[in-house]
Scaffold this motif. Structure first.
Motif, short mmCIF file in Angstrom:
data_model
loop_
_atom_site.label_atom_id
_atom_site.label_comp_id
_atom_site.label_asym_id
_atom_site.label_seq_id
_atom_site.Cartn_x
_atom_site.Cartn_y
_atom_site.Cartn_z
N LEU A 41 0.83 -1.21 0.00
CA LEU A 41 0.00 0.00 0.00
C LEU A 41 0.86 1.26 0.00
O LEU A 41 0.53 2.26 -0.66
CB LEU A 41 -0.94 0.00 1.21
N VAL A 42 1.97 1.21 0.73
CA VAL A 42 2.86 2.38 0.80
C VAL A 42 3.55 2.64 -0.53
O VAL A 42 3.65 3.78 -1.00
CB VAL A 42 3.89 2.21 1.93
N THR A 43 4.02 1.58 -1.18
CA THR A 43 4.82 1.75 -2.40
C THR A 43 3.97 1.85 -3.66
O THR A 43 4.26 2.66 -4.54
CB THR A 43 5.80 0.57 -2.55
N ALA A 62 19.85 4.96 3.34
CA ALA A 62 19.85 5.89 2.20
C ALA A 62 18.44 6.34 1.85
O ALA A 62 18.19 7.52 1.58
CB ALA A 62 20.52 5.24 0.99
N ILE A 63 17.50 5.40 1.88
CA ILE A 63 16.10 5.74 1.57
C ILE A 63 15.54 6.69 2.61
O ILE A 63 14.83 7.65 2.30
CB ILE A 63 15.25 4.46 1.46
N GLY A 64 15.84 6.44 3.87
CA GLY A 64 15.34 7.32 4.92
C GLY A 64 15.96 8.70 4.87
O GLY A 64 15.29 9.69 5.19
N ASP A 65 17.21 8.78 4.46
CA ASP A 65 17.90 10.07 4.41
C ASP A 65 17.43 10.91 3.23
O ASP A 65 17.16 12.10 3.37
CB ASP A 65 19.41 9.84 4.33
N ALA A 111 18.51 8.25 -3.31
CA ALA A 111 18.69 6.79 -3.30
C ALA A 111 18.22 6.18 -4.62
O ALA A 111 18.86 5.28 -5.16
CB ALA A 111 17.92 6.19 -2.13
N ARG A 112 17.13 6.71 -5.14
CA ARG A 112 16.60 6.21 -6.41
C ARG A 112 17.57 6.53 -7.55
O ARG A 112 17.81 5.69 -8.43
CB ARG A 112 15.23 6.82 -6.67
N LEU A 113 18.11 7.73 -7.54
CA LEU A 113 19.07 8.11 -8.57
C LEU A 113 20.36 7.31 -8.48
O LEU A 113 21.07 7.12 -9.47
CB LEU A 113 19.39 9.60 -8.47
N ALA A 114 20.67 6.82 -7.26
CA ALA A 114 21.88 6.01 -7.07
C ALA A 114 21.68 4.56 -7.51
O ALA A 114 22.62 3.76 -7.42
CB ALA A 114 22.30 6.05 -5.60
N GLY A 115 20.48 4.23 -7.98
CA GLY A 115 20.24 2.88 -8.49
C GLY A 115 19.57 1.94 -7.51
O GLY A 115 19.44 0.75 -7.78
N ASN A 117 16.50 0.23 -5.76
CA ASN A 117 15.08 -0.03 -6.01
C ASN A 117 14.33 0.25 -4.71
O ASN A 117 14.18 -0.62 -3.85
CB ASN A 117 14.88 -1.47 -6.47
N THR A 118 13.86 1.48 -4.57
CA THR A 118 13.28 1.90 -3.29
C THR A 118 11.99 1.14 -2.97
O THR A 118 11.76 0.80 -1.80
CB THR A 118 13.01 3.41 -3.32
#
Length: 358
Positions: A147-149, A234-237, A242-246, A248-249
């Motif tokens: 649901l979140v993603t 990384a996702i939390g920061d 993080a997405r641009l760094a490759g 898969n969030t």
């Protein structure tokens, strides 16, 4: 008209004022000390809760005396925070991604009800009922993550809704009936195994507490020694970076919620051992207690900063406060009051540290 003072800059005024150079040096030194403190607290988020824990222990040992350090009381505090600590581990994973999970308590209870009623009421072998209970927790976590993603809904809203859904499923499946300790012991004693204890002098170390510590060690290793753990931070920061760094969030977030659901299910197993029975009414405030432990433990509600060790220390602070106030003869009302003050102070400290570190 004399315009001499009007054309002078701030530096010239400081030279005119007596002792101004010393004042400037003092201000610079003080700013440097504060900056160092800020950077230290940002680099070591568990420092503040650890200091608070030591201070709390010192205060209550002075007020209550030797009763506080009695081995039985210390082991009792550890037993009382085992459930909070276990759910706090799951909650830490979610909050590190800048989310929050209000359904951890409901997932724990639902998982315990599934594994308990399948084994005791339906006659399913414990070797099958127990994994199904764990799978229930993972399925609940997967639903939250999906649901979140997929729907891009805020975690707070998602888990607020699933908290009600899972709570309704608990009442539906259990029929609001508890399974007594004797019923569980006669058919599925394995579910009560976490309530057994190893005597250490006058203290008792339960297997549930050992399971909690093992879970904490595993999750600590995952967060600090694996690429998956670095992805969580990384996702939390910064999820966009993080997405641009490759990274898969979406897949990472779903995995985090599934792991959190599994930990909550293990918490349900520990809960059965703690109370000896299977009740749909136990652990009602566990979700709020887990958030309390995480926040007091120094994990930032904005994500990207925190640790499992800090969460365990936060759970211990809550347990020490409640035990110390109870031994001091204060009403349970003031125990909750003290915990509320701790939460506000912890969040204010996090805001202060985060603002300086940005």
């Amino acid at each position: 008209m004399n315009t001499t003072n009007e054309t002078r800059g701030p530096a010239e005024f400081e030279k005119v004022l007596p002792g101004s150079e010393d004042a400037v040096v003092f201000e610079e030194d003080r700013a440097t000390v504060l900056r160092r403190v800020h950077h230290f607290l940002h680099a070591y988020p568990t420092a503040v809760p650890f200091i608070v824990l030591l201070f709390t222990i010192g205060v209550f040992s002075a007020i209550v005396g030797d009763r506080f350090f009695a081995p039985f009381n210390l082991s009792l505090v550890l037993q009382q925070v085992t459930i909070i600590g276990t759910l706090g581990i799951a909650q830490t994973l979610i909050i590190l991604t800048a989310g929050i999970d209000l359904s951890v308590g409901a997932i724990m209870i639902l998982s315990s009800i599934v594994m308990g009623r399948l084994a005791v009421v339906s006659g399913v072998p414990v070797g099958i009922a127990f994994p199904l209970g764990l799978a229930t927790g993972m399925a609940c976590g997967y639903l939250n993550g999906l649901l979140v993603t997929r729907l891009k809904l805020p975690p707070f809203i998602v888990t607020l809704g699933t908290w009600s859904i899972f709570g309704a499923l608990v009442l539906f499946y259990s029929k609001s009936q508890s399974l007594r300790q004797q019923e569980v012991e006669a058919v599925a004693s394995f579910l009560q195994w976490t309530g057994n204890a190893i005597p250490i002098g006058a203290a008792r170390l339960t297997f549930g507490s050992i399971v909690m510590l093992l879970l904490a060690a595993l999750v600590w290793y995952m967060l600090n020694r694996t690429a998956f753990g670095r992805h969580i931070y990384a996702i939390g920061d910064d999820p966009d970076a993080a997405r641009l760094a490759g990274i898969n969030t979406s897949r990472t977030l779903i995995a985090v919620y599934v792991i959190a659901g599994l930990i909550c299910a293990i918490g349900g197993w520990i809960l059965i051992g703690r109370i000896g029975a299977i009740s749909p009414n136990s652990g009602f405030n566990a979700n709020l207690d887990s958030i309390t432990a995480v926040v007091i433990g120094g994990t930032s509600l904005f994500g990207g900063r925190g640790s499992i060790v800090g969460t365990l220390i936060g759970a211990l602070i809550v347990g020490v406060f409640r035990s110390g106030l109870a031994l001091a003869g204060l009403d349970a009302l003031w125990q909750e009051f003290a915990v509320g003050v701790l939460i506000i102070v912890a969040v204010a400290s996090d805001q202060w540290i985060r603002r300086i570190s940005l």
